[in-house]
Design an enzyme around this catalytic site. Sequence first.
Site, short mmCIF file in Angstrom:
data_model
loop_
_atom_site.label_atom_id
_atom_site.label_comp_id
_atom_site.label_asym_id
_atom_site.label_seq_id
_atom_site.Cartn_x
_atom_site.Cartn_y
_atom_site.Cartn_z
N GLU A 41 1.15 -1.00 0.32
CA GLU A 41 0.00 0.32 0.00
C GLU A 41 1.00 0.96 -0.50
O GLU A 41 2.23 1.10 0.80
CB GLU A 41 -1.36 0.13 1.04
CG GLU A 41 -1.48 0.53 1.69
CD GLU A 41 -2.42 1.21 3.04
OE1 GLU A 41 -3.73 2.25 2.97
OE2 GLU A 41 -2.16 0.27 3.47
N LYS A 112 -9.61 1.89 -2.44
CA LYS A 112 -9.45 1.96 -1.18
C LYS A 112 -11.32 2.15 -0.84
O LYS A 112 -11.28 2.90 -0.84
CB LYS A 112 -8.64 2.45 -0.03
CG LYS A 112 -8.34 1.61 1.19
CD LYS A 112 -7.54 1.82 2.18
CE LYS A 112 -7.53 1.48 3.13
NZ LYS A 112 -6.11 1.79 4.25
N CYS A 148 -5.21 -3.07 2.51
CA CYS A 148 -5.42 -2.93 3.74
C CYS A 148 -6.56 -3.24 3.98
O CYS A 148 -7.59 -4.03 4.39
CB CYS A 148 -4.39 -1.87 4.28
SG CYS A 148 -4.00 -1.99 6.08
N SER A 179 0.50 -2.27 7.43
CA SER A 179 -0.53 -2.38 8.78
C SER A 179 0.97 -2.51 10.05
O SER A 179 1.82 -3.38 9.68
CB SER A 179 -0.73 -4.40 8.62
OG SER A 179 -1.61 -4.35 9.44
N LYS A 185 -0.59 -9.22 16.64
CA LYS A 185 -0.99 -8.86 15.07
C LYS A 185 -0.52 -10.14 14.37
O LYS A 185 -1.95 -9.43 13.69
CB LYS A 185 -0.43 -7.31 14.84
CG LYS A 185 -0.65 -6.34 13.69
CD LYS A 185 -1.99 -6.04 14.12
CE LYS A 185 -2.80 -5.20 12.94
NZ LYS A 185 -2.44 -3.79 13.15
N GLY A 286 22.02 7.04 28.52
CA GLY A 286 22.70 7.51 30.30
C GLY A 286 22.07 5.58 30.68
O GLY A 286 21.38 4.95 30.25
N SER A 288 22.52 4.10 33.59
CA SER A 288 21.98 4.21 35.36
C SER A 288 22.32 2.89 35.69
O SER A 288 22.94 2.20 37.25
CB SER A 288 20.61 4.76 35.14
OG SER A 288 19.34 3.06 35.22
N ILE A 291 17.53 -1.40 34.61
CA ILE A 291 17.66 -2.77 33.96
C ILE A 291 16.73 -2.03 32.39
O ILE A 291 17.27 -2.50 30.97
CB ILE A 291 15.87 -3.54 34.49
CG1 ILE A 291 16.17 -4.88 32.98
CG2 ILE A 291 14.75 -3.09 34.62
CD1 ILE A 291 15.17 -5.72 33.85
N LYS A 508 2.59 15.45 30.43
CA LYS A 508 4.30 15.06 30.21
C LYS A 508 4.20 14.20 29.14
O LYS A 508 5.36 14.66 28.71
CB LYS A 508 4.75 14.48 31.66
CG LYS A 508 5.16 15.10 33.07
CD LYS A 508 5.78 13.84 34.01
CE LYS A 508 6.35 14.82 35.46
NZ LYS A 508 6.25 13.05 35.89
#
Length: 535
Positions: A41, A112, A148, A179, A185, A286, A288, A291, A508
């Site tokens: 597409e 489409k 799609c 997609s 998915k 960074g 630290s 994890i 934020k």
Amino acid sequence: MKIALIQLNTLVGDIAGNTQKVIRSLEKAQKEGAKLAIFQEMVLTGYPPRDLLYLPYFMAQHEEALKNILPYTQGIACVLGGIVVNKNVEGLPLYNAAFWCQDGTIREVARKRLLPMYDVFDENRYFEPGQEAVVVAYQGYHFGLSICEDIWRGGLYSVDPVSELKTAGAQVLINISASPYSCGKIKERRKILSQLSSKYFLKSIYVNQVGGNDELVFDGGSMIYNAQGDLCHQSPFFKEDTQVIDLDHLQKVELVDDELNSLEQALILGLKDYVKKCGFKKVALGLSGGIDSALVATLAAKALGKDHVLGLMMPSRYSSKGSVADSKKLAKNLGIKTKLLPIDGQHKAYEKSFKTMFRGKKPDTTEENIQARIRGNLLMAVSNKLGHLVLTTGNKSEVATGYCTLYGDMAGGLAVISDVPKTLVYDLCRYINRKKEIIPQTIIDKEPSAELRPNQRDQDSLPPYEVLDKIMRSYVEDLKSEEEIIAEGHDAVTVKRIIRLIKLNEYKRRQAAPGLKVTSKAFGVGRRFPIAAKF
């Protein structure tokens, strides 16, 4: 009859470059004996082009690209996605289209039918829906063209494009797609294609885009199903690829999916393409000793190569001994470069600056956030001076609840794991270590902490991540109400608190770096909530 399934990694807006990819792929397919080449597409424009579609010259470039491709369709037909002008007086100015090109001309144009307007999609902003089922007779087959969403009905639409194609005489369904990937998915697509193929007794050919475009990652994985609903071909995932398949001799294949492998590959591809397509060569982040930064560093090294990743270790007076030691061990395992930049001097300077202004006030998150913002400043200085793209390392659980600092650890150009919940971060790290220890086990085993005050733990401010992530998933991804989530057995006070935090921290997230979408509902382009609101 041999058919080429061609999944390309296109650059949005680079019509000339995308056109050259199409032409080279056509030539390759023809050399391999294909009589029909099928592209994804909007292959010429890249997907999603968004408001580029409003630029008058963009359409002119698209029309010129089509003209350049047509001479290469002598002896081979092709189906490719693009855009076409709506010449009617009414409706939106463009159609999302599939062009059947053959013998140097455009033989048919399918428009489409179903235009998605949910999650990351906003096609009704640009396109008028098509009204006709287009079937093309070629090489003894009748091919029905779809794009799609035309196969993704899901109860959202009154029109059934596949049913209409079958009624119009289609024997083979072609679906060209862009997609995006998300967890689960791939299985969902297979289920839909299998059901459609068996229901309408059609062979189905599905060709999908591959590559990262901003927040979205497209996984490719083009497929062919027989009329009994059996999977007969699966192209590779997360890589550009051309496969030539004999449509007359399909054989059933059995595949085993690995969700964690797919997630890792999606993040690697999304990161690699974002860096490359935005014109960067190297990244900084960074380190630290935690994890999250360990996972992002590992993904970056895999995506870009060890020589293109720089880790900054920026310990403060509150950093644990393992902060630097574990970071050094990780860097050694990955082979990436590091730089040690302690921040205690800057931190003391800030405290001195605010000594008078803050006199009589107890230390709180203000002083903690200053440390994060010092680190953000250092990272952005490296970006400015050395040209590195800064990667942020916050996970979805933190981003959801605001457990992150504006202009601090949120500073950067790409939020690599901002759609990966904390519990999934652990799962992915263990998966990466399945053959050998890449991420030090001490990092995986240590209790999560921002290390911004003495003996700080994440669970001082948040519920256990196993609890938090379940509540967040129900509220954000499953769109369940507070009452429904409590009814699932969660503590009412905890549910109310988490939902309140998610609502409060929209401001934020609106200022955060773009993040790679890998779940069914990511913060950002697919979740558009107001900031000033009460609900």
